[in-house]
Write a protein that holds these residues in place. Structure first.
Motif, mmCIF file in Angstrom:
data_model
loop_
_atom_site.group_PDB
_atom_site.id
_atom_site.type_symbol
_atom_site.label_atom_id
_atom_site.label_comp_id
_atom_site.label_asym_id
_atom_site.label_seq_id
_atom_site.Cartn_x
_atom_site.Cartn_y
_atom_site.Cartn_z
ATOM 1 N N HIS A 98 10.704 1.937 -3.206
ATOM 2 C CA HIS A 98 9.578 3.145 -2.841
ATOM 3 C C HIS A 98 8.740 3.238 -4.228
ATOM 4 C CE1 HIS A 98 11.736 4.772 0.843
ATOM 5 N NE2 HIS A 98 13.085 4.647 -0.308
ATOM 6 N N THR A 105 1.459 6.540 -3.560
ATOM 7 C CA THR A 105 1.846 5.934 -2.524
ATOM 8 C C THR A 105 3.323 6.006 -2.152
ATOM 9 O OG1 THR A 105 2.304 3.802 -4.393
ATOM 10 C CG2 THR A 105 0.180 3.897 -2.959
ATOM 11 N N TRP A 106 4.075 6.783 -3.183
ATOM 12 C CA TRP A 106 5.406 6.991 -2.936
ATOM 13 C C TRP A 106 5.773 7.883 -1.839
ATOM 14 C CZ3 TRP A 106 8.975 11.673 -3.961
ATOM 15 C CH2 TRP A 106 10.147 11.178 -3.882
ATOM 16 N N GLU A 107 6.607 7.213 -0.849
ATOM 17 C CA GLU A 107 6.848 7.924 0.398
ATOM 18 C C GLU A 107 8.527 7.974 0.655
ATOM 19 O OE1 GLU A 107 4.791 6.960 4.174
ATOM 20 O OE2 GLU A 107 3.182 6.136 3.060
#
Length: 189
Positions: A98, A105-107
């Motif tokens: 992740h 951009t962390w999901e």
């Protein structure tokens, strides 16, 4: 004396709470869980807490005179080292999957992936491409065993499983692995 019913809030208590639906609560819970389960920093912080406890336990074990008590405390210490490395390996796995939680951009995902639903340190070490010598593999097998039963109970589930023996230097190897892998998360212990 002012009598209030059990349903009345205490005097001065602000009872203006928003009404949350079951869907609101479920959505919040899933979001909170996703942030915890996918966050490599959460996994690392638990690893650091466990290794700190292992270090304290190790010092205490060395002070004991009774061999049986010392042996029991070393097994608990091994369990703590094993759990610490398990969390550290998972921290690296989540970081690789992740990325860092501070990045745009962390999901996060609200599920614990099947790949990491294990205590097997050899498997987890391979998942993060940690180099495994025969000695390291043996020590990780011992620490896995410690985390799953020998650090928790006085005996295995059957007489067929007498366990893996603790090699001299096991705790030092665990410390070296921790020091090597913690660098992605902190400079301190």
């Amino acid at each position: 004396m002012n009598q209030t019913s059990n349903e009345d809030p205490p005097e001065g208590f602000d009872n203006h709470f928003p009404d949350y639906s079951e869907d609101d609560i479920r959505a919040w819970s899933e979001s909170h869980y996703a942030e915890q389960v996918s966050n490599p920093v959460e996994w690392f912080e638990r690893s650091r807490a466990l290794i700190a406890t292992a270090r304290i336990t190790r010092k205490q074990a060395d002070k004991l005179i009774s061999r049986t008590e010392q042996d029991a405390l070393h097994k608990v210490c091994s369990m703590l080292y094993g759990l610490s490395l398990e969390n550290l390996f998972k921290a690296h796995w989540f970081l690789n999957k992740h990325g860092a939680p501070h990045l745009a951009t962390w999901e996060p995902e609200a599920t614990l992936p099947k790949e990491v639903k294990t205590h097997n340190l050899v498997k987890l070490a391979r998942m993060i491409n940690l180099e495994l010598t025969d000695k390291r593999r043996h020590i990780l097998e011992y620490l896995t065993e410690s985390a799953t039963w020998s650090g928790r109970y006085p005996c295995s589930l059957s007489s067929d499983d007498l366990g893996t023996s603790r090699l001299p230097g096991t705790f030092n190897v665990a410390e070296k692995i921790y020091r090597k892998l913690k660098k992605n998360f902190t400079l301190s212990d």
